[in-house]
Design an enzyme around this catalytic site. Structure first.
Site, mmCIF file in Angstrom:
data_model
loop_
_atom_site.group_PDB
_atom_site.id
_atom_site.type_symbol
_atom_site.label_atom_id
_atom_site.label_comp_id
_atom_site.label_asym_id
_atom_site.label_seq_id
_atom_site.Cartn_x
_atom_site.Cartn_y
_atom_site.Cartn_z
ATOM 1 N N ARG A 143 -1.025 -2.757 -4.851
ATOM 2 C CA ARG A 143 -0.184 -3.166 -5.891
ATOM 3 C C ARG A 143 -0.136 -4.599 -5.967
ATOM 4 O O ARG A 143 0.144 -5.294 -7.045
ATOM 5 C CB ARG A 143 1.120 -2.772 -5.557
ATOM 6 C CG ARG A 143 2.400 -2.952 -6.464
ATOM 7 C CD ARG A 143 3.458 -2.430 -6.128
ATOM 8 N NE ARG A 143 3.492 -0.982 -6.293
ATOM 9 C CZ ARG A 143 3.771 0.008 -5.474
ATOM 10 N NH1 ARG A 143 3.891 -0.090 -4.127
ATOM 11 N NH2 ARG A 143 3.419 1.424 -5.746
ATOM 12 N N ALA A 144 -0.391 -5.378 -4.948
ATOM 13 C CA ALA A 144 -0.218 -7.081 -4.839
ATOM 14 C C ALA A 144 -1.342 -7.416 -5.909
ATOM 15 O O ALA A 144 -1.181 -8.542 -6.506
ATOM 16 C CB ALA A 144 -0.385 -7.573 -3.712
#
Length: 680
Positions: free
Chosen positions: A275-276
């Site tokens: 997700r980062a």
């Protein structure tokens, strides 16, 4: 309608304004978590953002804000006919910390169900926030059951309601913005990761800037409409720039070099999952569009990392958020410019594209403690203990320097016996507003949770006598039944830690601090309040008043010096006073007393052992649940901690027994021995 403080009139806080504007340009960035001390205008800036967002086109009459260009085929108010579109301002919906589950996700319309005999769904705040902003002030204080629903909606972009005979699914895509004061406790890691960006805010230390803040605030309070009118031009210009950046966003090119830098940065900081990387890519693209460029540069990637990664590199609640900026620069420098993808800004420290400061030139989060960048963190080599630090004989010795805690571990479950009525949490059994339904009862006062089946059963025998003739059920006040639900509550865990000379051996005190740190981590995960009392020398000290911030408790524990005699009775009496005050302040929150000691008592009066026993019996008389963590070591053990536990009316566990894996091992060993005996 009340006038809001203009966004462009907010003084300073460049990072916060930039993060909010990036989400206005690209809602896919995923929202903002604003961390900072009280009184820093966090809420003012967030509420002002809603006035800048472009209008939203919705299907007329749809309670779920369907887009007329692509209405939700599963909308509870659908299917929608073509036409009938209307424009309305973007909404900012506030979720109160004390909101009920029904208010958040919606529920059965009880009035229609009982009066008309039909099932109808009453939408909640998630439906109202669709295609707008969902703002949660003090998000770290939000109850776990509400956080679970937020996580589901944020992950799926939809809300599913399955309750009381109602099965509804509706779209729920919103910009999640939360503010919090870290002193009041941290967020669950799952929710923390759902925020796309995070910023730290603090009050300016520049006297001139502080003067300007006061001047503008007073002017706004004296004449809100006039103050807003003076900033109307800047607000309109910023609104137009957001629209222009949204139009440019699909045309921005995210080249291979930028993607490699994003991936390398996320890998270097060892963030979990992917997700980062995705959030960084979306943020860098939004930064380029905001600057009026159609290509992502290296500076965009750096800025995106400073906004998207600090809260994702935390490994436990005691880690400070932030990035080592030197390490970030080293990682980015591994990829040289190729002439297209990462054309540098001619003046990275200069003004933004419109010639001004403010939200164009934010510098990410301020330099903070990270992996190696905090002064004094990890830069002091481990030394052999000096004679002043050597283990002292029982009951004596001067003050020793603070000892570093051993590595924390997963602890066994400690709970308060019985069923309580405290705030929602994850430790002890309690009657709560949510959880599994265990029965029904007549309501005392206002009805808060209707037990529908029990209400219908109570009203059914009287329908003929009441002259029922239609489809609706004739229900009277006396028929209503309150649902009784059981869940888990958070407790007040008060630690009483022996810091005397008898505990001062370096390795031993490190193990003790590691055990308390482990219990603090467990308290964080179970949503408890914690307090810390220490005793040594001539008396006891309330090192940390009861608070929801386990970070503060961990910091006080780390700084705790040791040495001197062992006034055990003073520690127990100080704890008794703390709990007495807390019972008056919050009578529904049950306490759990955790005494960390070897049981020795060598100070506090002419009969220290007898005084300690009498102080312990005061807690037993109050019915306080207690656990003694026995820190006695060595081949010869006196068993004094066990005697103390009996006086407290509680239980004693050793440091080894405190470990959850040790308990599991004992259970497995007992099962094996039982099987061997049966086979024999």
């Amino acid at each position: 309608m009340s006038t809001r403080f203009p966004f462009t009139a907010v003084v300073g806080m460049d990072d916060l304004r930039l993060a909010l504007l990036l989400n206005a340009v690209s809602p896919a960035v995923g929202g903002v978590l604003v961390r900072g001390e009280k009184g820093t205008a966090k809420s003012t800036a967030v509420r002002a953002l809603a006035e800048l967002l472009p209008e939203v086109a919705v299907v007329a009459g749809c309670r779920f804000s369907c887009d007329p260009a692509s209405p939700d085929p599963g909308c509870p108010d659908g299917p929608h006919a073509e036409g009938g579109a209307q424009a309305r301002p973007a909404r900012m919906v506030e979720l109160p910390v004390g909101a009920s589950e029904d208010r958040l996700v919606g529920a059965l319309d009880i009035e229609k169900a009982l009066a008309e005999g039909v099932k109808a769904f009453e939408p909640g705040l998630l439906a109202a926030a669709h295609r707008g902003i969902l703002y949660v002030d003090e998000v770290n204080l939000l109850s776990d059951h509400l956080i679970d629903h937020l996580l589901d909606a944020a992950a799926m972009g939809a809300s599913h309601v399955e309750r009381e005979g109602v099965s509804v699914r509706h779209a729920a895509r919103f910009l999640l913005v939360g503010t919090m004061n870290p002193e009041e406790g941290e967020l669950r890691p799952q929710l923390l990761d759902r925020f796309g960006l995070t910023v730290e805010v603090a009050a300016s230390r520049d006297p001139r800037e502080r003067v300007e803040v006061v001047r503008r605030r007073l002017a706004f309070e004296d004449d809100p409409a006039g103050f807003a009118a003076r900033w109307a031009g800047e607000e309109a210009a910023l609104r137009e720039r957001i629209v222009a950046a949204r139009e440019l966003l699909p045309k921005v090119v995210l080249g291979d070099t930028a993607l490699l830098r994003i991936a390398a940065t996320c890998a270097a900081f060892e963030v979990d999952g992917m997700r980062a990387d995705i959030v960084m890519a979306r943020t860098a693209t939004a930064l380029a569009a905001w600057a009026g460029r159609d290509e992502v540069t290296g500076d965009d990637v750096r800025q995106a990392a400073l906004l998207a990664l600090p809260h994702r590199r935390r490994r436990n609640p005691f880690d400070a958020p932030g990035l080592d900026e030197d390490k970030l620069d080293e990682t980015l420098e591994q990829f040289e410019d190729d002439g297209h993808d990462d054309e540098p800004d001619p003046d990275p420290d200069g003004p933004g594209p419109d010639g001004g400061g403010g939200p164009d030139g934010g510098g990410g989060v301020p330099p903070q403690a990270g992996d190696g960048d905090a002064p004094g963190a990890g830069d002091v080599p481990e030394e052999a203990p000096s004679p002043a630090q050597a283990p002292a004989p029982q009951g004596g010795g001067g003050e020793r320097a603070a000892v570093k805690a051993a590595e924390p571990f997963r602890t066994r479950m400690l709970s308060v016996p019985g069923v309580g009525d405290g705030a929602a949490g994850r430790r002890s059994r309690a009657r709560t507003e949510h959880g599994r339904t265990t029965g029904a009862t007549r309501p005392r006062g206002a009805l808060t949770k209707l037990h529908l089946a029990a209400t219908v059963r109570a009203a059914a025998p009287h329908q003929r006598a009441r002259g029922r003739s239609g489809a609706g059920l004739v229900v009277r006040r006396d028929d209503l039944r309150q649902a009784v639900r059981e869940g888990r509550e958070g407790n007040l865990v008060l630690f009483v830690v022996d810091a005397s000379g008898s505990m001062a051996a370096r390795k031993r005190m490190g193990a003790v601090k590691g055990a308390v740190l482990s219990l603090l981590l467990d308290a964080y995960q179970r949503r408890d309040k914690v307090g810390l009392v220490t005793f040594r020398g001539r008396g006891a000290e309330l090192a940390l008043p009861p608070t929801s911030s386990v970070d503060a408790a961990a910091a006080r524990l780390e700084e705790l010096p040791t040495g001197g005699r062992t006034p055990l009775s003073a520690g127990l009496l100080r704890a008794h006073d703390v709990l007495r005050v807390e019972r008056l302040r919050d009578p529904s929150r049950r306490p759990l007393l955790v005494v960390v000691t070897d049981g020795r008592a060598t100070g506090g009066g002419p009969d220290p052992v007898g005084l300690a026993a009498r102080a312990a019996r005061l807690h037993a008389a109050d019915g306080t649940a207690a656990v003694v963590v026995d820190c006695e070591a060595g081949p010869v053990r006196l068993g004094l901690a066990g005697d103390l536990a009996r006086d407290l009316g509680g239980t004693a566990v050793t440091l080894d027994e405190l470990r959850a894996d040790a308990i599991a091992g004992l259970v497995r060993e007992a099962q094996v021995n039982r099987s061997v005996r049966r086979a024999a």
